[in-house]
Design an enzyme around this catalytic site. Structure first.
Site, PDB file in Angstrom:
ATOM      1  N   LYS A 195      13.472  -0.281  -0.117  1.00 19.68           N
ATOM      2  CA  LYS A 195      13.873  -0.198   0.923  1.00 19.68           C
ATOM      3  C   LYS A 195      12.659  -0.979   2.370  1.00 19.68           C
ATOM      4  CE  LYS A 195       8.827   0.387   1.996  1.00 19.68           C
ATOM      5  NZ  LYS A 195       8.175  -0.060   3.603  1.00 19.68           N
ATOM      6  N   PRO A 226      10.918  -7.890  -3.964  1.00 26.46           N
ATOM      7  CA  PRO A 226       9.321  -8.702  -4.064  1.00 26.46           C
ATOM      8  C   PRO A 226       8.671  -8.075  -4.271  1.00 26.46           C
ATOM      9  CG  PRO A 226      10.726  -8.777  -2.127  1.00 26.46           C
ATOM     10  CD  PRO A 226      11.920  -7.973  -2.771  1.00 26.46           C
ATOM     11  N   ALA A 238       4.869  -6.999  -3.948  1.00 30.64           N
ATOM     12  CA  ALA A 238       4.394  -6.870  -2.557  1.00 30.64           C
ATOM     13  C   ALA A 238       3.967  -7.431  -1.578  1.00 30.64           C
ATOM     14  CB  ALA A 238       2.916  -7.865  -3.618  1.00 30.64           C
ATOM     15  N   SER A 276       6.562   1.648  -5.649  1.00 32.53           N
ATOM     16  CA  SER A 276       7.167   2.598  -5.860  1.00 32.53           C
ATOM     17  C   SER A 276       8.491   3.100  -6.371  1.00 32.53           C
ATOM     18  CB  SER A 276       6.988   2.727  -4.512  1.00 32.53           C
ATOM     19  OG  SER A 276       5.733   3.691  -4.525  1.00 32.53           O
ATOM     20  N   ASP A 330       5.186   6.012  -1.359  1.00 26.66           N
ATOM     21  CA  ASP A 330       6.948   5.956  -1.354  1.00 26.66           C
ATOM     22  C   ASP A 330       8.250   5.824  -1.770  1.00 26.66           C
ATOM     23  OD1 ASP A 330       6.520   4.128   1.137  1.00 26.66           O
ATOM     24  OD2 ASP A 330       5.622   2.829   0.287  1.00 26.66           O
TER      25      ASP A 330
HETATM   26  O1  C5P Z   1       0.653   5.411  -1.716  1.00 23.99           O
HETATM   27  P1  C5P Z   1      -0.104   4.152  -1.841  1.00 23.99           P
HETATM   28  O2  C5P Z   1      -0.522   4.371  -3.399  1.00 23.99           O
HETATM   29  O3  C5P Z   1       1.474   2.831  -1.965  1.00 23.99           O
HETATM   30  O4  C5P Z   1      -0.452   3.894  -0.920  1.00 23.99           O
HETATM   31  C1  C5P Z   1      -1.776   2.358  -1.013  1.00 23.99           C
HETATM   32  C2  C5P Z   1      -2.353   2.400   0.040  1.00 23.99           C
HETATM   33  O5  C5P Z   1      -2.011   2.077   1.285  1.00 23.99           O
HETATM   34  C3  C5P Z   1      -3.168   3.650   0.126  1.00 23.99           C
HETATM   35  O6  C5P Z   1      -4.016   3.453  -0.632  1.00 23.99           O
HETATM   36  C4  C5P Z   1      -4.118   3.467   1.402  1.00 23.99           C
HETATM   37  O7  C5P Z   1      -4.616   1.995   1.848  1.00 23.99           O
HETATM   38  C5  C5P Z   1      -2.863   2.373   2.447  1.00 23.99           C
HETATM   39  N1  C5P Z   1      -1.779   3.806   3.268  1.00 23.99           N
HETATM   40  C6  C5P Z   1      -2.619   4.078   4.568  1.00 23.99           C
HETATM   41  N2  C5P Z   1      -1.744   5.218   4.668  1.00 23.99           N
HETATM   42  C7  C5P Z   1       0.313   5.711   4.624  1.00 23.99           C
HETATM   43  C8  C5P Z   1       0.573   5.164   3.162  1.00 23.99           C
HETATM   44  C9  C5P Z   1      -0.652   4.232   2.340  1.00 23.99           C
HETATM   45  O8  C5P Z   1      -3.006   3.918   4.854  1.00 23.99           O
HETATM   46  N3  C5P Z   1       0.468   6.721   4.912  1.00 23.99           N
END
Ligand code: C5P
Length: 304
Positions: free
Chosen positions: A18, A101, A103, A110, A143
């Site tokens: 995405k 890719p 990171a 996701s 995501d």
């Molecule tokens: O949900 P996910 O594991 O992908 O998120 C990884 C990190 O990105 C979270 O632990 C947080 O630090 C940050 N994040 C955030 N706000 C969001 C999504 C992600 O701060 N809406």
């Protein structure tokens, strides 16, 4: 007479990456996440996962380095979570062929989690609704629900609450891949730091992007691209500014860092223009590699 269920021994799932056409980041919440309003857009740069019943859980990846192995791999975590939630299935061997890719701000991890959920459900004969699948997916990452849904959608909450956007006009992209990845939490933390230290510009209203998508005019979409995380990603990787400039100089209608970056998404007028922009950008020395992609792409789905 009892019905005999013939379950496949092995399934393959394709899942899109995405980009975020628009991303407005709110304040840091007590749970460590940020409230956001985003427009997700799935593109046909895809990973493929093959899932097979096996004596123990394993995950192998080809086509990329830096994908977490073992318990940290989100696809393996998805298989284990689905077993815990449904009390079905067992260990699986997951083979991932990566194009998204690592990171890169394109939700590759996701996407693989979403594909593992779809693959395991098919392998184990589970009939889960979209909502159930999405709810389990949201536990794995913000995501994941979008990687299941695909298309173009507005995401709210931490990105897991979705409303589809009916924008079917194809959009043609050049994706500039960076030398090294960025950690999503680090980019959100950098934005908090920038905002604490100085007035930091914020993206405009999401309505501008939604109107542009409805019009189907790539020029309008290009003008409405915006991402609050872009300043933070550039602060951590200043070279991204050059990549964006080079993409526009090569003829792109607009450009934006995707999600938490560092992938830069450049919107082009059509497929031919994307080919030209990609060729010029590849020679600019401002990125590791370029890919041409189109959206909207469908969400994670079984292909065999
Ligand atoms: O949900 P996910 O594991 O992908 O998120 C990884 C990190 O990105 C979270 O632990 C947080 O630090 C940050 N994040 C955030 N706000 C969001 C999504 C992600 O701060 N809406």
């Amino acid at each position: 007479m009892s019905r005999v269920l013939h379950l496949p021994g092995r399934v393959t799932v394709r899942v899109p990456g995405k980009i975020n056409l628009y991303l407005a980041v709110g304040e840091l919440r007590d749970d460590g996440y940020h409230d956001l309003v985003t427009v997700f857009h799935a593109v046909d740069l895809c990973d493929e996962l093959t899932v097979t019943n096996a004596p123990r859980h394993t995950v192998h990846t080809q086509g990329a380095v830096g994908v977490p192995a073992g318990a940290k791999n989100l696809a393996g975590a998805a298989a284990r979570l689905l077993t815990r939630r449904t009390r079905a299935g067992g260990p699986v061997a997951i083979e991932i062929t990566k194009q998204i890719p690592v990171a890169g701000g394109m939700a590759g991890g996701s996407a693989d989690a979403a594909a593992a959920l779809i693959g395991c459900a098919a392998l184990w004969g589970l009939e889960l609704s979209r909502d159930q699948m999405s709810e389990i997916g949201a536990e794995l990452g913000s995501d994941v629900p979008f990687a299941l849904a695909g298309g173009t959608a507005v995401g709210t909450g931490r990105g897991e609450r979705l409303s589809p956007v009916l924008a079917r006009t194809p959009l043609h992209w050049v994706l500039a891949l960076a030398d090294s990845g960025l950690s999503t939490p680090a980019v959100f933390a950098e934005l908090d730091r920038l905002r604490a230290n100085a007035e930091t510009p914020r993206v405009g209203a999401v309505q501008e992007m939604l109107t542009a998508l409805t019009s189907g005019d790539p020029k309008a979409v290009g003008a409405a691209l915006g991402n609050d995380l872009q300043a933070a990603a550039i602060s951590l990787q200043p070279g991204l500014r050059r990549t964006l400039r080079a993409g526009i100089a090569a003829g792109a209608l607009g450009g934006v860092v995707s999600g938490s970056g560092p992938t830069v998404a450049l919107l082009c007028a059509d497929q031919a223009a994307a080919g030209e922009v990609a060729a010029e950008l590849a020679g600019s020395g401002t990125c590791r590699a370029v890919r041409v992609a189109a959206g909207p792409a469908p969400g994670a789905k079984l292909i065999s």
